[in-house]
Design an enzyme around this catalytic site. Structure first.
Site, PDB file in Angstrom:
ATOM      1  N   PHE A 181       0.820  -1.225   0.000  1.00  0.00           N
ATOM      2  CA  PHE A 181       0.000   0.000   0.000  1.00  0.00           C
ATOM      3  C   PHE A 181       0.847   1.267   0.000  1.00  0.00           C
ATOM      4  O   PHE A 181       0.403   2.307   0.469  1.00  0.00           O
ATOM      5  CB  PHE A 181      -0.979   0.000   1.187  1.00  0.00           C
ATOM      6  CG  PHE A 181      -1.766  -1.265   1.319  1.00  0.00           C
ATOM      7  CD1 PHE A 181      -2.687  -1.626   0.354  1.00  0.00           C
ATOM      8  CD2 PHE A 181      -1.574  -2.110   2.393  1.00  0.00           C
ATOM      9  CE1 PHE A 181      -3.401  -2.809   0.456  1.00  0.00           C
ATOM     10  CE2 PHE A 181      -2.276  -3.302   2.501  1.00  0.00           C
ATOM     11  CZ  PHE A 181      -3.198  -3.649   1.533  1.00  0.00           C
ATOM     12  N   ARG A 238      -9.905   1.032 -19.970  1.00  0.00           N
ATOM     13  CA  ARG A 238     -10.097  -0.347 -20.371  1.00  0.00           C
ATOM     14  C   ARG A 238      -9.650  -1.288 -19.253  1.00  0.00           C
ATOM     15  O   ARG A 238      -8.554  -1.150 -18.709  1.00  0.00           O
ATOM     16  CB  ARG A 238      -9.260  -0.604 -21.610  1.00  0.00           C
ATOM     17  CG  ARG A 238      -9.523  -1.923 -22.253  1.00  0.00           C
ATOM     18  CD  ARG A 238      -8.581  -2.036 -23.422  1.00  0.00           C
ATOM     19  NE  ARG A 238      -8.969  -3.131 -24.270  1.00  0.00           N
ATOM     20  CZ  ARG A 238      -8.100  -3.757 -25.030  1.00  0.00           C
ATOM     21  NH1 ARG A 238      -6.842  -3.371 -25.046  1.00  0.00           N
ATOM     22  NH2 ARG A 238      -8.491  -4.747 -25.794  1.00  0.00           N
ATOM     23  N   ILE A 239     -10.495  -2.231 -18.900  1.00  0.00           N
ATOM     24  CA  ILE A 239     -10.188  -3.168 -17.816  1.00  0.00           C
ATOM     25  C   ILE A 239      -9.542  -4.412 -18.413  1.00  0.00           C
ATOM     26  O   ILE A 239     -10.124  -5.108 -19.242  1.00  0.00           O
ATOM     27  CB  ILE A 239     -11.474  -3.534 -17.045  1.00  0.00           C
ATOM     28  CG1 ILE A 239     -12.131  -2.275 -16.453  1.00  0.00           C
ATOM     29  CG2 ILE A 239     -11.174  -4.548 -15.948  1.00  0.00           C
ATOM     30  CD1 ILE A 239     -11.276  -1.504 -15.475  1.00  0.00           C
ATOM     31  N   PRO A 270     -11.303  -8.200 -15.468  1.00  0.00           N
ATOM     32  CA  PRO A 270     -12.405  -7.758 -14.587  1.00  0.00           C
ATOM     33  C   PRO A 270     -12.356  -8.389 -13.200  1.00  0.00           C
ATOM     34  O   PRO A 270     -12.675  -7.741 -12.214  1.00  0.00           O
ATOM     35  CB  PRO A 270     -13.659  -8.215 -15.344  1.00  0.00           C
ATOM     36  CG  PRO A 270     -13.235  -8.332 -16.771  1.00  0.00           C
ATOM     37  CD  PRO A 270     -11.792  -8.744 -16.745  1.00  0.00           C
ATOM     38  N   GLN A 276      -9.551  -5.630  -6.684  1.00  0.00           N
ATOM     39  CA  GLN A 276      -8.821  -4.468  -6.203  1.00  0.00           C
ATOM     40  C   GLN A 276      -9.765  -3.399  -5.644  1.00  0.00           C
ATOM     41  O   GLN A 276      -9.472  -2.766  -4.636  1.00  0.00           O
ATOM     42  CB  GLN A 276      -7.991  -3.888  -7.334  1.00  0.00           C
ATOM     43  CG  GLN A 276      -7.007  -2.883  -6.819  1.00  0.00           C
ATOM     44  CD  GLN A 276      -5.921  -2.621  -7.818  1.00  0.00           C
ATOM     45  OE1 GLN A 276      -6.205  -2.266  -8.941  1.00  0.00           O
ATOM     46  NE2 GLN A 276      -4.695  -2.812  -7.435  1.00  0.00           N
ATOM     47  N   GLU A 329      -5.355   3.142  -6.409  1.00  0.00           N
ATOM     48  CA  GLU A 329      -5.578   4.205  -5.416  1.00  0.00           C
ATOM     49  C   GLU A 329      -7.046   4.626  -5.444  1.00  0.00           C
ATOM     50  O   GLU A 329      -7.642   4.939  -4.420  1.00  0.00           O
ATOM     51  CB  GLU A 329      -4.711   5.435  -5.730  1.00  0.00           C
ATOM     52  CG  GLU A 329      -3.358   5.099  -6.318  1.00  0.00           C
ATOM     53  CD  GLU A 329      -2.266   4.963  -5.283  1.00  0.00           C
ATOM     54  OE1 GLU A 329      -2.584   4.954  -4.087  1.00  0.00           O
ATOM     55  OE2 GLU A 329      -1.097   4.871  -5.689  1.00  0.00           O
TER      56      GLU A 329
END
Lengths: 335, 723
Positions: free
Chosen positions: B246, B610-611, B614, B620, B687
């Site tokens: 993180f 664009r992923i 998925p 995430q 983020e």
């Protein structure tokens, strides 16, 4: 971690003998019994508890047994919390105990931690747990920075100017309301005490937490047989849903007549006091009266009598009253 | 361009999943070179002052001890300056120089290290060291905004300067028909990743190998090389797996230097692993921030003034200026805006980026304030945001490279069932519980860095693609394997992606939600270059297209065929502002007697371009929601200003959510591609997943209870005492 010698005695007398002569007045005993280790390992890693000798009692015969007969139930001190929590006799007759155990820690910890060890777990006060900081409990006479410090989680009942550390456990509170007794063994032989005699208030000697003499250990917990009218329940309020210590909790046992009149009541609370804590005023207010929401609230308003709030934990006064009220209602089937 | 057939866009399971759950994945602390010895830290127990005397004789005599190093016997290290300060370092000041002098700058500062044959021996010996101090009796341990200083010129250069102004914000605020003027507090928070930081260091001559938990192997090598005054190439950093970070592993922290120093001075390979308690003092944290927000709107809810002022803590030796006010100044249209950013130096270790660094912090204040403004105006919170939608980035006056925020509001509201929310607070119930629904905007910059990769084809028909990036959990291994397999036209099973080694093609930090958009194009370029080479070989040996790759290589007598690829940042990016967007919706159930809050569900709708995968993207985002639950309801460092110490420095008392706190989390992605940012079309996501969650929850708590909590976390005491 400080070097220590390790032994694993095979009998109770051997265990007690191993301990003899290793008591000390340092507040941190020179010899320590070791069972599940779930709290002890943390304390040793943090150098809060620095025993020179570890006596592993997990091989002691018979201490992991659960015995049930008509007069009573005995839980050995080495019974795992998870085993006690799901034992059919506990679930059926001592609901408050099963619920308190299941509200404790996490499944992984309960699978390892023992009942005797759980009764003796140390406070979660952050000053006690940080070996760098002053703490009268850890280092007698060094002061109590929790007073005027980070004390949101600390006690409002049973405190002294020398210590406001909360007793962190749940199981002991439940034991108080089922009138359990503790069987204790030591060099001088065995004795039996009511569970209410185990823990000491901090007073001027916060480093002395229990009535156990050096070298004594809890071997079993005895439960008197339950009778028909008693019903019981444990309610715990905490910041996250699981694996957290109580902000406030209540163990309730009520002997209710068929018409709902309280014939007898035993109430104990956790998360708010320096020891497992009975509420005699609340109990008295309930006895002989018919349990309804109004009575629950009125009786519970006495729960924080004598409370001494600190800079950050004044919220525990109303919280405690509400937790007791809800606990009573839920036990009585009113909520 | 984009392949019509392939694995991109499909929910491929994690390629590293099996190795992780079976324990085969090796983390830094698990590497055990020959002759490994173990280190334990000696730490300061005062917040400020100097060491007067340090007594190590008994530690040196303790069993198994090989070395006790303190400032008295440690060699002076060169600590060469960086040509250019790496992006992960604070903007000004100097990193802590371990064991170089007697100064104490914070409580918990490493002031020595013991090396022994076993970990227990090292820790025992460390406990024997006695230290006497000259104590500075006025340490800077109190968070007092009155002592804050404006951010420096160095921060200004990074766009995090002390002030920004457009129009006359104060005048417009004074004249506005509707106003909100409140202060919001976000406490100090800790990363609390599962894997503790650890370094294993081994010298062979003047070459150093580091197995180190890091999100940036190249910089790790550079930094340690500068500390020891050796060439970067002499430091080899290896870190194939990270157990969560993180942001905590972006910088090269003092313990890494100590491990390398201890290894050099002891002549042994040394392992140094931080304890959970030490992590609260050794790897940075999200700084406490107090923010005043003033919003002024006309009768229709159009913002006339947007003022946000932040005071955040930093250390006395470094200025950690983060992007707290970047997003709040970019979110909404308003002719008049002003920001002010100040920093409060304290005797603490230096803060560091933690997921959504600054952005999540700034949004907490702004998005709670926007909710308060919606109440003041009697407007639906989504409607207020739509009325103030920024057609361009108002702070930079640039067009968005893409912006699906309006689609996020729509998709999120629909999925969540926002229309079932009754506008009045404390008007919805479920049994004895008060039910509340709240929402917030999420937004996070989506930059892209230059990067490089290599692609290697083997004679057995498999391929390995490499780049010195990292995978702290988001799924870099998987996404890059997908991108490479598609680019090579090979099945996934025949392609392996490797990362986390400073001998691989150079990559920048695995942070700031940059990895997919930055490494992805380089991987593609490397694969394209490899295909080109393959084509050349085919032509040379006159092999038909139908011949498989392995046959081609064997014909050509080649064991391997390798190509390099690079991706530069595109110039046209500078004419655009690139952000990822989202809208977060939350439902809470509050017990009115106890003040306990349960998060019944969270729905997030996101525009991240664009992923690629998925399943991983969803994972995430819901991970960000879990962290957001912590931020909103649980996480707070209990700081004792009398000692400058963290009183809850363990994860039994520093609470983060457990599984039982997580009920129903869902994330949806609005369609879209950002082809300005890269040909891949993807924008950053990591983020973004944290941004907006905490304010949506706080707003939901208000809706449930009519209590407005402005000091996170929303704990029972705050709700109990307010009712």
């Amino acid at each position: 971690m400080i070097p220590f010698s390790y032994s694993k005695p095979q009998s109770l007398s051997q265990a007690v003998a191993s301990h003899a002569g290793h008591g000390s007045d340092r507040g941190s005993w020179a010899a320590d019994y070791f069972a599940g280790g779930t709290d002890m390992m943390q304390l040793m890693h943090d150098r809060v508890r620095n025993p020179e000798r570890i006596i592993d009692i997990t091989a002691l015969p018979g201490l992991d047994r659960i015995q049930v007969d008509e007069q009573s139930m005995h839980l050995g001190a080495l019974v795992r919390m998870s085993d006690a929590a799901c034992h059919p006799h506990v679930v059926k007759n001592y609901r408050v105990v099963a619920e308190a155990l299941l509200a404790s820690a996490s499944p992984q910890v309960r699978n390892l931690a023992t009942l005797g060890g759980n009764l003796l777990q140390r406070t979660r006060c952050g000053y006690f747990r940080d070996a760098v900081l002053p703490c009268n409990k850890r280092l007698p006479g060094s002061g109590c920075p929790a007073v005027g410090g980070q004390n949101a989680g600390l006690a409002i009942l049973g405190t002294s100017e020398h210590c406001i550390a909360t007793y962190a456990g749940d199981f002991a509170n439940a034991l108080l309301v089922v009138d359990a007794k503790l069987h204790i063994a030591g060099a001088a032989g065995t004795r039996t005490i009511p569970v209410s005699d185990l823990h000491r208030r901090p007073g001027q000697t916060p480093h002395l937490e229990t009535q156990l003499h050096p070298g004594e250990l809890i071997v079993a917990i005895e439960f008197p047989a339950t009778t028909g009218g008693w019903r019981s329940h444990y309610l715990k309020v905490r910041e996250r849903t699981s694996f957290a210590f109580a902000l406030a909790s209540v163990a309730v046992a009520l002997d209710l007549a068929a018409d709902g009149t309280v014939q007898d009541a035993r109430i104990a609370v956790g998360g708010v006091a320096t020891t497992p804590w009975r509420l005699p005023l609340v109990e008295q207010a309930l006895r002989g009266r018919k349990l309804d929401a109004e009575l629950c609230r009125k009786a519970a308003s006495l729960a924080a009598t004598g409370a001494v709030p600190q800079t950050q934990n004044a919220f525990k006064v109303p919280l405690l009253q509400r937790v007791v009220a809800r606990g009573l209602e839920e036990t009585g089937g009113l909520a | 361009m984009i392949e019509a057939h392939g694995t991109i866009g499909s929910s491929v399971p994690r390629v590293d999943g099996r190795d992780k759950v079976t324990g085969r994945a090796k983390y830094a602390a698990e590497f055990a070179p020959e002759g490994l010895a173990y280190a334990a830290l000696i730490e300061s127990t005062i917040a400020a002052g100097a060491i007067r005397r340090i007594e190590t004789a008994s530690a040196k005599r303790a069993p198994g001890v090989l070395l006790v190093l303190t400032h008295e016997n440690a060699p002076k290290l060169p600590y060469l300056p960086a040509k250019e300060r790496p992006a992960v370092e604070p903007v000004a000041g100097e990193a802590l120089r371990v064991l170089q002098d007697a100064r104490i700058l914070f409580n918990g500062q490493p002031i020595g290290v013991v090396v022994a044959r076993t970990q227990s021996q090292a820790e025992y010996a460390a406990s024997l060291v006695r230290v006497e101090y000259d104590v500075d009796t006025n340490p800077l341990t109190r968070f007092d905004p009155a002592n804050a200083k404006p951010a420096s010129a160095a921060a200004e250069k990074k766009g995090r300067g002390p002030e920004s102004r457009q129009g006359d914000a104060d005048g417009a605020f004074a004249a506005a028909a509707h106003r909100v003027d409140q202060t919001y507090v976000q406490p100090r928070e800790h990363h609390s990743a599962m894997e503790p930081h650890a370094t294993v260091a081994q010298w062979q001559g003047d070459k150093l190998t580091l197995w180190d938990k890091t999100q940036w192997v190249y910089n790790d090598a550079d930094e340690i090389a500068r500390v020891f005054g050796i060439p970067s190439e002499s430091v080899h950093v290896i870190n194939p797996y990270i157990g969560g970070a993180f942001g905590s592993a972006l910088r090269t922290w003092p313990h890494v230097t100590l491990a390398a120093l201890a290894a050099r001075q002891s002549g042994r390979a040394v392992r140094l692993e931080l304890s959970r308690r030490q992590l609260f003092y050794s790897i940075g944290f999200r700084p406490r921030a107090e923010q005043r927000v003033q919003l002024g709107a006309d009768a229709d809810g159009h913002l006339q003034a947007l003022i946000q002022e932040a005071v955040a803590q930093t250390s006395t030796y470094e200025e950690f200026a983060d992007a707290t006010l970047d997003v709040p100044a970019s979110t909404y249209a308003s002719a008049n805006r002003r920001t002010k950013y100040s920093l409060l130096p304290m005797n603490t270790n230096t803060p560091t980026p933690m997921r959504g660094p600054g952005h999540a912090t700034g949004l907490i204040a702004q998005e709670i304030a926007m909710d308060e403004l919606a109440v003041e105006l009697g407007l639906d919170p989504i409607e207020l945001r739509l009325r103030n939608f920024a057609e361009r980035n108002p702070r930079k006056d640039l067009p968005w490279s893409s912006n699906g925020l309006r689609a996020c509001y729509r998709a999120g509201a629909e999925r969540f069932g926002w229309d079932k929310r009754s506008p009045q607070p404390r008007s919805m119930r479920s049994g004895r519980h008060l039910v509340g629904m709240g929402m917030a905007t999420a937004m996070n910059p989506a930059p892209r860095y230059p990067s490089s990769a290599s692609a290697t084809l083997f004679a057995d028909g498999t391929a390995v693609v490499r780049s010195a990036t990292s995978d702290m959990g988001p799924g870099t291994y998987t996404a890059m394997t997908q991108i490479a397999a598609d680019a090579l036209g090979m099945p996934l099973a025949k392609v392996r992606f490797e990362l986390g080694d400073s001998r691989m093609p150079i990559a920048k930090e695995h942070g700031g939600s940059t990895t997919t958009a930055s490494i992805g194009p380089a991987v593609r370029a490397a694969c394209a270059a490899l295909l080109e080479k393959l084509h050349t070989v085919r032509t040379q040996f006159q092999l038909p297209q139908a011949e498989t790759n392995d046959v081609v290589l064997r014909h050509a007598g080649l064991e391997i065929l390798e190509a390099q690829g690079k991706a530069e940042s595109a110039e046209e990016q500078k004419q655009y502002s690139t952000y990822s967007f989202g809208a977060v919706f939350a439902e809470v159930h509050v017990d009115p007697d106890f003040g306990t809050v349960r998060v019944a569900r969270i729905v997030g709708a996101y525009d991240a371009g664009r992923i690629i995968n998925p399943r991983l993207a969803h994972s995430q985002c819901i991970g960000g929601m879990v962290q957001g639950i912590g931020m909103a309801l649980l996480e707070e460092t209990a700081w004792d200003e009398r000692f400058g110490r963290v009183v809850n420095a363990n994860i039994a008392e520093y609470l983060i959510p457990v599984s039982a706190d997580v009920i129903d989390l869902d994330a949806v992605f609005v369609p879209g591609e950002d082809t300005v940012l890269s040909s891949l079309g993807s924008k950053g996501l990591a983020e973004l997943g944290l941004c907006g969650v905490a304010p949506a929850l706080v707003n939901a708590v208000w809706h449930a209870t009519k209590v407005r909590v402005r000091h996170l976390p929303v704990t029972p005491d705050k709700l109990l005492l307010a009712t």
